[in-house]
Write a protein that holds these residues in place. Structure first.
Motif, PDB file in Angstrom:
ATOM      1  N   TYR A 131       0.942  -1.115   0.132  1.00  0.00           N
ATOM      2  CA  TYR A 131      -0.286  -0.080   0.192  1.00  0.00           C
ATOM      3  C   TYR A 131       0.497   1.194   0.264  1.00  0.00           C
ATOM      4  CZ  TYR A 131      -3.917  -3.009   1.172  1.00  0.00           C
ATOM      5  OH  TYR A 131      -4.814  -4.187   1.057  1.00  0.00           O
ATOM      6  N   LEU A 134       0.220   5.366   4.033  1.00  0.00           N
ATOM      7  CA  LEU A 134      -1.295   5.907   4.106  1.00  0.00           C
ATOM      8  C   LEU A 134      -1.168   7.170   3.756  1.00  0.00           C
ATOM      9  CD1 LEU A 134      -1.679   3.735   7.095  1.00  0.00           C
ATOM     10  CD2 LEU A 134      -2.635   3.345   5.169  1.00  0.00           C
ATOM     11  N   GLU A 140      -9.500   9.756   5.934  1.00  0.00           N
ATOM     12  CA  GLU A 140      -9.203   9.325   5.050  1.00  0.00           C
ATOM     13  C   GLU A 140      -8.223   7.821   5.206  1.00  0.00           C
ATOM     14  OE1 GLU A 140      -7.058   9.579   0.591  1.00  0.00           O
ATOM     15  OE2 GLU A 140      -6.984  11.786   2.511  1.00  0.00           O
ATOM     16  N   ARG A 141      -7.252   8.505   6.018  1.00  0.00           N
ATOM     17  CA  ARG A 141      -6.495   7.347   6.743  1.00  0.00           C
ATOM     18  C   ARG A 141      -6.856   6.193   7.461  1.00  0.00           C
ATOM     19  NH1 ARG A 141      -0.027   7.805   8.587  1.00  0.00           N
ATOM     20  NH2 ARG A 141       0.043   6.501  10.427  1.00  0.00           N
ATOM     21  N   ASP A 143      -9.855   5.361   7.323  1.00  0.00           N
ATOM     22  CA  ASP A 143     -10.815   4.247   6.329  1.00  0.00           C
ATOM     23  C   ASP A 143      -9.947   3.223   6.353  1.00  0.00           C
ATOM     24  OD1 ASP A 143     -13.081   5.552   7.430  1.00  0.00           O
ATOM     25  OD2 ASP A 143     -13.533   6.759   5.796  1.00  0.00           O
ATOM     26  N   LYS A 144      -8.340   3.599   5.809  1.00  0.00           N
ATOM     27  CA  LYS A 144      -7.709   2.433   4.948  1.00  0.00           C
ATOM     28  C   LYS A 144      -6.941   2.075   5.572  1.00  0.00           C
ATOM     29  CE  LYS A 144      -5.370   2.124   1.237  1.00  0.00           C
ATOM     30  NZ  LYS A 144      -6.649   1.699  -0.222  1.00  0.00           N
ATOM     31  N   GLU A 147      -9.758  -0.737   6.038  1.00  0.00           N
ATOM     32  CA  GLU A 147      -9.652  -1.252   4.702  1.00  0.00           C
ATOM     33  C   GLU A 147      -8.319  -2.529   4.887  1.00  0.00           C
ATOM     34  OE1 GLU A 147      -9.822  -1.115  -0.044  1.00  0.00           O
ATOM     35  OE2 GLU A 147      -9.991   0.765   1.308  1.00  0.00           O
ATOM     36  N   ILE A 148      -7.331  -2.106   5.353  1.00  0.00           N
ATOM     37  CA  ILE A 148      -6.037  -2.714   4.871  1.00  0.00           C
ATOM     38  C   ILE A 148      -6.377  -3.690   5.863  1.00  0.00           C
ATOM     39  CG2 ILE A 148      -3.645  -2.988   5.175  1.00  0.00           C
ATOM     40  CD1 ILE A 148      -3.726  -0.070   4.731  1.00  0.00           C
ATOM     41  N   SER A 155      -0.673  -7.001   4.929  1.00  0.00           N
ATOM     42  CA  SER A 155      -0.081  -5.877   4.416  1.00  0.00           C
ATOM     43  C   SER A 155       1.094  -5.347   4.593  1.00  0.00           C
ATOM     44  CB  SER A 155      -1.160  -5.059   5.038  1.00  0.00           C
ATOM     45  OG  SER A 155      -2.814  -6.053   4.456  1.00  0.00           O
TER      46      SER A 155
END
Length: 263
Positions: A131, A134, A140-141, A143-144, A147-148, A155
């Motif tokens: 990825y 981040l 945004e951070r 949520d990412k 998700e990861i 990851s």
């Protein structure tokens, strides 16, 4: 002809013979930072009788738009980032697309890459996703990272020294028992790695560039998220309903329809 040349991420001896040959024979060298590249060439005893062009993330498009296509087809050229493989968290991809669009011959040389080295060193087995970095902050951070950590795959992330402790705390909040592998300063004198559950990781020195490898969750493991946490995640409705069904008495289909109707 353009050679995309990976450069050492730490130990100077990591340079390949093909990379040395490409840099020696190049008449034009595109560099992320000309000072860094000239210093590297000096250390490698390669003459600086080249034409150096600074091409980094802030001027990449401008430089590419000004390039002479015929010149690139007839001259020996190289592109190097400051360290590692061009195009991975570094410039280079736009120049490759330019070559493809204009039938300019190019080749990418294999060589050092931090995330591959970190994955092998971790000892984790299975599929992995890389990825890069981040987002720096905000929803945004968050949520990412959520998700990861629910992908079911290993990851791999890059992280800066001033944010590595923050990242560990964020991982602990989501799943403190997740196994993590950290490595910094790969192939350098002060290379160091740590492998432990997130809750047990304490860093006494954060200096250096970090690679973080997060093991996949156990099959029976559910993330430490509330219903409200999941509702606020920026995920597709299907994925969100699947997570919500795991922590509620409602079926995935019932939750999916409810989310769909409520927009």
């Amino acid at each position: 002809m353009i050679y995309f040349v990976p450069t050492p991420i730490g130990n100077l001896a990591d340079i390949t013979k093909r990379a040395l040959l490409a840099l020696e024979n190049s008449e034009i060298i595109f560099c992320e930072d000309t000072r860094v590249t000239k210093k590297l060439l000096n250390l490698l005893n390669i003459p600086l009788n080249k034409f150096f062009i600074s091409m980094h993330s802030h001027n990449e498009s401008k430089i590419i738009n000004s390039l002479d296509i015929n010149l690139l087809k007839t001259k020996e050229c190289s592109y190097v980032s400051d360290a590692g493989m061009p195009g991975i968290s570094d410039p280079g991809s736009k120049l490759i697309r330019f070559c493809q669009k204009n039938n300019i011959p190019y080749t990418v040389l294999p060589g050092p890459s931090a995330f591959v080295t970190a994955f092998v060193a971790s000892g984790f087995e299975g599929e992995f996703c890389f990825y890069m970095f981040l987002p720096n902050k905000g929803k945004e951070r968050t949520d990412k990272l959520y998700e990861i950590m629910q992908t079911g795959k290993i990851s791999i992330l890059y992280e800066a020294p001033h944010r590595i402790e923050k990242l560990i705390k964020e991982i602990q909040k989501i799943d403190e028992n997740r196994e993590i592998f950290l490595i910094k300063e790969i192939s350098k004198i002060h290379e160091k790695f740590i492998k432990a559950k997130a809750k047990d990781i304490k860093l006494d020195n954060t200096k250096g560039e970090w690679v973080v490898v997060i093991n996949k969750a156990e099959k029976t493991k559910t993330l430490n998220l509330t219903y409200e946490d999941i509702l606020n995640l920026n995920l597709p409705i299907k994925e969100k309903s699947k997570l919500l069904a795991k922590i509620s008495e409602k079926s995935q289909k019932e939750i999916y329809n409810s989310l769909l109707n409520n927009g």
